[in-house]
Design a protein around this motif. Structure first.
Motif, PDB file in Angstrom:
ATOM      1  N   LEU A 199      -6.804  -2.414   4.206  1.00  0.00           N
ATOM      2  CA  LEU A 199      -7.048  -1.039   4.622  1.00  0.00           C
ATOM      3  C   LEU A 199      -5.797  -0.177   4.488  1.00  0.00           C
ATOM      4  CD1 LEU A 199      -9.269  -1.650   7.786  1.00  0.00           C
ATOM      5  CD2 LEU A 199     -10.000  -0.699   5.589  1.00  0.00           C
ATOM      6  N   ASN A 200      -4.659  -0.730   4.884  1.00  0.00           N
ATOM      7  CA  ASN A 200      -3.402   0.010   4.768  1.00  0.00           C
ATOM      8  C   ASN A 200      -3.071   0.314   3.313  1.00  0.00           C
ATOM      9  OD1 ASN A 200      -2.915   0.139   7.529  1.00  0.00           O
ATOM     10  ND2 ASN A 200      -1.716  -1.736   7.569  1.00  0.00           N
ATOM     11  N   HIS A 201      -3.322  -0.659   2.450  1.00  0.00           N
ATOM     12  CA  HIS A 201      -3.033  -0.474   1.029  1.00  0.00           C
ATOM     13  C   HIS A 201      -3.930   0.609   0.439  1.00  0.00           C
ATOM     14  CE1 HIS A 201      -1.331  -1.921  -2.815  1.00  0.00           C
ATOM     15  NE2 HIS A 201      -2.493  -1.544  -3.324  1.00  0.00           N
ATOM     16  N   HIS A 202      -5.226   0.557   0.769  1.00  0.00           N
ATOM     17  CA  HIS A 202      -6.150   1.572   0.267  1.00  0.00           C
ATOM     18  C   HIS A 202      -5.788   2.957   0.820  1.00  0.00           C
ATOM     19  CE1 HIS A 202      -9.101  -0.650  -2.073  1.00  0.00           C
ATOM     20  NE2 HIS A 202      -8.997  -1.635  -1.199  1.00  0.00           N
ATOM     21  N   SER A 257     -17.853 -12.636   0.390  1.00  0.00           N
ATOM     22  CA  SER A 257     -16.543 -13.242   0.128  1.00  0.00           C
ATOM     23  C   SER A 257     -15.925 -12.693  -1.153  1.00  0.00           C
ATOM     24  CB  SER A 257     -16.669 -14.762   0.035  1.00  0.00           C
ATOM     25  OG  SER A 257     -17.552 -15.143  -1.012  1.00  0.00           O
ATOM     26  N   LEU A 258     -16.759 -12.481  -2.177  1.00  0.00           N
ATOM     27  CA  LEU A 258     -16.259 -11.938  -3.446  1.00  0.00           C
ATOM     28  C   LEU A 258     -15.881 -10.469  -3.297  1.00  0.00           C
ATOM     29  CD1 LEU A 258     -15.696 -12.285  -6.438  1.00  0.00           C
ATOM     30  CD2 LEU A 258     -18.109 -11.757  -6.895  1.00  0.00           C
ATOM     31  N   HIS A 314     -11.695  -6.314  -3.241  1.00  0.00           N
ATOM     32  CA  HIS A 314     -11.120  -5.136  -2.590  1.00  0.00           C
ATOM     33  C   HIS A 314      -9.687  -5.395  -2.113  1.00  0.00           C
ATOM     34  CE1 HIS A 314     -14.239  -2.203  -2.766  1.00  0.00           C
ATOM     35  NE2 HIS A 314     -15.116  -2.897  -2.071  1.00  0.00           N
ATOM     36  N   SER A 315      -9.402  -6.631  -1.756  1.00  0.00           N
ATOM     37  CA  SER A 315      -8.074  -6.944  -1.211  1.00  0.00           C
ATOM     38  C   SER A 315      -7.100  -7.415  -2.283  1.00  0.00           C
ATOM     39  CB  SER A 315      -8.191  -8.033  -0.133  1.00  0.00           C
ATOM     40  OG  SER A 315      -8.717  -9.239  -0.674  1.00  0.00           O
ATOM     41  N   TYR A 316      -7.562  -7.547  -3.527  1.00  0.00           N
ATOM     42  CA  TYR A 316      -6.711  -8.118  -4.579  1.00  0.00           C
ATOM     43  C   TYR A 316      -5.430  -7.319  -4.780  1.00  0.00           C
ATOM     44  CZ  TYR A 316      -5.118  -9.817  -9.100  1.00  0.00           C
ATOM     45  OH  TYR A 316      -4.352 -10.346 -10.109  1.00  0.00           O
ATOM     46  N   ARG A 317      -5.530  -6.000  -4.700  1.00  0.00           N
ATOM     47  CA  ARG A 317      -4.359  -5.154  -4.981  1.00  0.00           C
ATOM     48  C   ARG A 317      -3.237  -5.333  -3.966  1.00  0.00           C
ATOM     49  NH1 ARG A 317      -7.270   0.530  -5.992  1.00  0.00           N
ATOM     50  NH2 ARG A 317      -8.753  -0.438  -4.567  1.00  0.00           N
TER      51      ARG A 317
END
Length: 246
Positions: free
Chosen positions: A72-75, A122-123, A128-131
């Motif tokens: 969330l912080n990254h986005h 899970s995917l 979404h969290s990959y970045r």
């Protein structure tokens, strides 16, 4: 499973002395003591396993929450950057650049929405969290025609497909290396062809030997009912093909 084996061995070992006493002095009292001893040891073992499982679930929950917060912080940081760029164009009166920036934001929001609607939690969370992982491999995800997988795969197929996607991405991460002059990009495209789900991986940059990548991909999807296809022999482009359950 291994913890249960060790605990069973521990329970058995604690019963050695009372069992030996009963064999040496086979009395009614010795039998009662052995029975009570074994029951207490089994209860203690069960309580210990339960406590360890609760602790494990708590740790997993904390790790998941931490990953969600980082994502969330990254986005939030990414969207703030986009808004600052847009605000700068507006202040400079560059209408054409402002429109391009808005279109880019709209396209990214649309793709994020498509990813969220894939139907595999899970995917979806992983993509979404990959970045936030900073792996040295940029990942772009494209979902063609609003692919939705809910109800089209069995639960076991859903999980195996999600795990296969993550493992194949890891294969690309571990293959080759990126430099300042040559950044690596992996484009993952989800699409449907007939009654099959297609996940296409298109790598740009240095990924090393393509034969080695294919071997690692085939190993990642082994025994999962997924077919691997190489699209362009001169490039590191592969497809995972999984039949739908109709």
């Amino acid at each position: 499973m291994n913890s249960w084996k060790w605990i069973s061995a521990g329970v058995g070992s604690t019963s050695v002395l009372p069992a030996a006493w009963m064999l040496w002095h086979p009395t009614y009292t010795a039998g009662i003591i052995l029975t009570i001893w074994s029951a207490v040891a089994a209860l203690v073992a069960a309580w210990y396993v339960w406590r360890m499982e609760v602790r494990k679930q708590k740790v997993n929950q904390q790790n998941l929450e931490q990953s969600a917060i980082q994502t969330l912080n990254h986005h939030r940081h990414d969207w703030m950057n986009e808004l600052q760029i847009l605000y700068g164009y507006i202040q400079l009166g560059k209408l054409d650049k402002s429109v391009q920036c808005v279109e880019r934001i709209k396209e990214r929001m649309l793709q994020d929405s498509k990813i969220s609607k894939l139907g595999l939690p899970s995917l979806v969370f992983y993509l979404h969290s990959y970045r936030t992982l900073n792996t040295g491999l940029q990942l772009d995800v494209d979902v063609v025609d609003h692919v939705q997988l809910e109800g089209k795969l069995t639960p076991s197929k859903e999980e195996s497909f999600a795990q296969s996607i993550m493992q194949v991405i890891h294969v690309y991460q571990q293959s080759g290396s990126s430099t300042w002059e040559d950044e690596r990009l992996l484009t993952l495209t989800f699409m449907e062809q007939g009654q099959e789900l297609i996940a296409e991986f298109d790598g740009e940059g240095s990924f090393g030997d393509s034969d080695h990548i294919r071997q690692q991909i085939e190993l990642a999807v082994q025994d999962r009912g997924i077919r691997v296809e190489q699209i362009h022999t001169e490039n590191t482009t592969y497809r995972l093909c999984l039949p739908y359950v109709i």
